[in-house]
Write a protein that holds these residues in place. Sequence first.
Motif, PDB file in Angstrom:
ATOM      1  N   VAL A   1     -36.628 -90.625 -25.702  1.00 32.27           N
ATOM      2  CA  VAL A   1     -37.998 -90.202 -25.992  1.00 32.27           C
ATOM      3  C   VAL A   1     -37.994 -88.686 -26.198  1.00 32.27           C
ATOM      4  O   VAL A   1     -37.418 -87.941 -25.391  1.00 32.27           O
ATOM      5  CB  VAL A   1     -38.979 -90.588 -24.858  1.00 32.27           C
ATOM      6  CG1 VAL A   1     -40.286 -89.805 -24.980  1.00 32.27           C
ATOM      7  CG2 VAL A   1     -39.271 -92.086 -24.882  1.00 32.27           C
TER       8      VAL A   1
ATOM      9  N   GLN B   1     -39.867 -93.190 -28.815  1.00 33.37           N
ATOM     10  CA  GLN B   1     -41.179 -92.570 -28.918  1.00 33.37           C
ATOM     11  C   GLN B   1     -41.056 -91.057 -29.110  1.00 33.37           C
ATOM     12  O   GLN B   1     -40.049 -90.445 -28.723  1.00 33.37           O
ATOM     13  CB  GLN B   1     -41.952 -92.838 -27.618  1.00 33.37           C
ATOM     14  CG  GLN B   1     -43.441 -92.571 -27.686  1.00 33.37           C
ATOM     15  CD  GLN B   1     -44.099 -92.804 -26.323  1.00 33.37           C
ATOM     16  OE1 GLN B   1     -43.477 -92.555 -25.286  1.00 33.37           O
ATOM     17  NE2 GLN B   1     -45.342 -93.270 -26.334  1.00 33.37           N
TER      18      GLN B   1
ATOM     19  N   ILE C   1     -41.431 -96.034 -35.205  1.00 36.50           N
ATOM     20  CA  ILE C   1     -41.381 -95.190 -34.014  1.00 36.50           C
ATOM     21  C   ILE C   1     -42.786 -94.849 -33.543  1.00 36.50           C
ATOM     22  O   ILE C   1     -43.642 -94.437 -34.325  1.00 36.50           O
ATOM     23  CB  ILE C   1     -40.554 -93.914 -34.288  1.00 36.50           C
ATOM     24  CG1 ILE C   1     -39.091 -94.322 -34.535  1.00 36.50           C
ATOM     25  CG2 ILE C   1     -40.644 -92.928 -33.133  1.00 36.50           C
ATOM     26  CD1 ILE C   1     -38.288 -93.286 -35.252  1.00 36.50           C
ATOM     27  N   SER C   2     -42.981 -95.004 -32.253  1.00 33.93           N
ATOM     28  CA  SER C   2     -44.298 -94.742 -31.680  1.00 33.93           C
ATOM     29  C   SER C   2     -44.511 -93.251 -31.453  1.00 33.93           C
ATOM     30  O   SER C   2     -43.667 -92.560 -30.872  1.00 33.93           O
ATOM     31  CB  SER C   2     -44.401 -95.523 -30.359  1.00 33.93           C
ATOM     32  OG  SER C   2     -45.073 -94.785 -29.381  1.00 33.93           O
ATOM     33  N   PHE C   3     -45.622 -92.747 -31.932  1.00 35.64           N
ATOM     34  CA  PHE C   3     -45.986 -91.355 -31.683  1.00 35.64           C
ATOM     35  C   PHE C   3     -47.208 -91.329 -30.761  1.00 35.64           C
ATOM     36  O   PHE C   3     -48.089 -92.172 -30.897  1.00 35.64           O
ATOM     37  CB  PHE C   3     -46.314 -90.642 -33.004  1.00 35.64           C
ATOM     38  CG  PHE C   3     -45.110 -90.218 -33.777  1.00 35.64           C
ATOM     39  CD1 PHE C   3     -44.788 -88.874 -33.932  1.00 35.64           C
ATOM     40  CD2 PHE C   3     -44.267 -91.165 -34.348  1.00 35.64           C
ATOM     41  CE1 PHE C   3     -43.667 -88.478 -34.655  1.00 35.64           C
ATOM     42  CE2 PHE C   3     -43.138 -90.778 -35.068  1.00 35.64           C
ATOM     43  CZ  PHE C   3     -42.848 -89.439 -35.220  1.00 35.64           C
ATOM     44  N   THR C   4     -47.224 -90.382 -29.830  1.00 34.66           N
ATOM     45  CA  THR C   4     -48.394 -90.302 -28.950  1.00 34.66           C
ATOM     46  C   THR C   4     -48.689 -88.856 -28.570  1.00 34.66           C
ATOM     47  O   THR C   4     -47.799 -88.004 -28.589  1.00 34.66           O
ATOM     48  CB  THR C   4     -48.182 -91.126 -27.659  1.00 34.66           C
ATOM     49  OG1 THR C   4     -49.385 -91.083 -26.888  1.00 34.66           O
ATOM     50  CG2 THR C   4     -47.053 -90.559 -26.807  1.00 34.66           C
TER      51      THR C   4
ATOM     52  N   ILE D   1     -46.356 -92.334 -22.024  1.00 28.82           N
ATOM     53  CA  ILE D   1     -44.943 -92.149 -22.387  1.00 28.82           C
ATOM     54  C   ILE D   1     -44.135 -93.364 -21.933  1.00 28.82           C
ATOM     55  O   ILE D   1     -44.262 -93.838 -20.813  1.00 28.82           O
ATOM     56  CB  ILE D   1     -44.402 -90.834 -21.776  1.00 28.82           C
ATOM     57  CG1 ILE D   1     -45.079 -89.647 -22.476  1.00 28.82           C
ATOM     58  CG2 ILE D   1     -42.891 -90.747 -21.948  1.00 28.82           C
ATOM     59  CD1 ILE D   1     -44.799 -88.307 -21.848  1.00 28.82           C
ATOM     60  N   LYS D   2     -43.288 -93.837 -22.847  1.00 27.93           N
ATOM     61  CA  LYS D   2     -42.562 -95.085 -22.626  1.00 27.93           C
ATOM     62  C   LYS D   2     -41.267 -94.891 -21.847  1.00 27.93           C
ATOM     63  O   LYS D   2     -40.796 -93.768 -21.655  1.00 27.93           O
ATOM     64  CB  LYS D   2     -42.261 -95.750 -23.975  1.00 27.93           C
ATOM     65  CG  LYS D   2     -43.507 -96.193 -24.727  1.00 27.93           C
ATOM     66  CD  LYS D   2     -43.147 -97.034 -25.933  1.00 27.93           C
ATOM     67  CE  LYS D   2     -44.426 -97.486 -26.658  1.00 27.93           C
ATOM     68  NZ  LYS D   2     -44.102 -98.203 -27.893  1.00 27.93           N
TER      69      LYS D   2
END
Lengths: 254, 254
Positions: free
Chosen positions: B5, B30, B46-49, B55-56
């Motif tokens: 991450v 992520q 892909i995960s964006f945050t 948070i993964k």
Amino acid sequence: MIKVVFLGFGNVNSHLFNALHEKTEVSIVQVFNRNFIKMISPFESISFTDDISKIKEADIYIIGIPDDAISSFSESLQFQNKFVVHTSGGAAMNVLSSKNRRGIFYPLQTFSKQRGVDFKEIPICIEAENSSDLELLEKLGKTISEKVIEISSEKKEKLHLAAVFVNNFTNHLYQIGSEILEKDNLPFDLLKPLIMETASKIENLSPEEAQTGPAKRNDKKTIEKHLNLLPEGPHKKLYALFTEQLNQKYGKKL
Amino acid sequence: MIKVVFLGFGNVNSHLFNALHEKTEVSIVQVFNRNFIKMISPFESISFTDDISKIKEADIYIIGIPDDAISSFSESLQFQNKFVVHTSGGAAMNVLSSKNRRGIFYPLQTFSKQRGVDFKEIPICIEAENSSDLELLEKLGKTISEKVIEISSEKKEKLHLAAVFVNNFTNHLYQIGSEILEKDNLPFDLLKPLIMETASKIENLSPEEAQTGPAKRNDKKTIEKHLNLLPEGPHKKLYALFTEQLNQKYGKKL
């Protein structure tokens, strides 16, 4: 065929010799050097001499000796009205004796005996008192480089000054980097990719765009740490001066 | 598969992202960034945050944010006993919150948004609190670079200091060179072959062997001329300081 005589056989002239001696448009007639004994010539066909009275006939005489010796040496030449140039970045055309036609043939590069150079990309700065001599220099320059430019002695001075910053001083920064690592037994090789990338970056970015680091972003904590790591002395002085300048230029206030 | 991450998405992390996202041994789970709006991701998978509570799970969390924000940011993470590293040259490992396992993953290079980098030759300096985490970092590093080295925070500080000299300060010398030429309408391009050769030279020569120029040979006339060309100000100060140091180091007396 352009007939060339080299006067002096230091870094610049020996590299020019290597670049020119195989060109079909150029005939190297002779090399003169005071320390004849220092020259070991693998070129049987080329005459070497240490006797100033035996310098042969040529279209261009290329002086490659220390700047402060050019003036008196050019005065000591025993011929007149020939075309005599020097290869110095630091000296103006008029340091040459006016008894011969004068010019400059300055390859803007750093030369070391131990390392070959490819002239193709190297700017060759030329100047001459009359246009036919200038044409001849241009012709000579174009046999080895794609970038032959006419430039006045006055502008050449600035170019040489800038060259001192980007070469001499930069190389000294490499030296400081290597000394810092040496104290901790870290190999200088670690810095080489960074050094190459720093130079490569400005092929496409301006130095302003390429600038990074603690001084630019005014990272006071890192700057203070670095100053504490450096013992009192010249390196610390340089660090402080660079940091002050970068700070003023990029001036992000915290 | 090493699950990664990214925490922060500035210069270093975005370049690492580009280098790692296609490696089969690595899965980028992520990317977290506070300014989510700044990220435009072409990577659908892909995960964006921008939400720190979302948070993964991952094997390695890579922090890439300004040095002075690392400490409080790592403290603000809402998980414990995970493996969290930062990518900073200037910060020690212990600036990270001790609630997670700590490490460093520092690629010794200069990164600019506008320019891609090839990680293969870049030294990646790693450190971790325990050997299995160190092994994991080594494995991650080796997917992109041939030069992964373990180095303590203390030694890394020196490396970073040396990097500031050979990169940040060198680049500022390029800037000064460009400013000197600009005043005379000379193109900065003229200096580029010299800049490249200056960097290339030290692949084979030591900086000491590669050093040339008026300061080294104590050419007082040229030095004086250069100082006269420079107006009072920061560039002149740097010129004088470098010249003094080179003179002392190579000290040929006239």
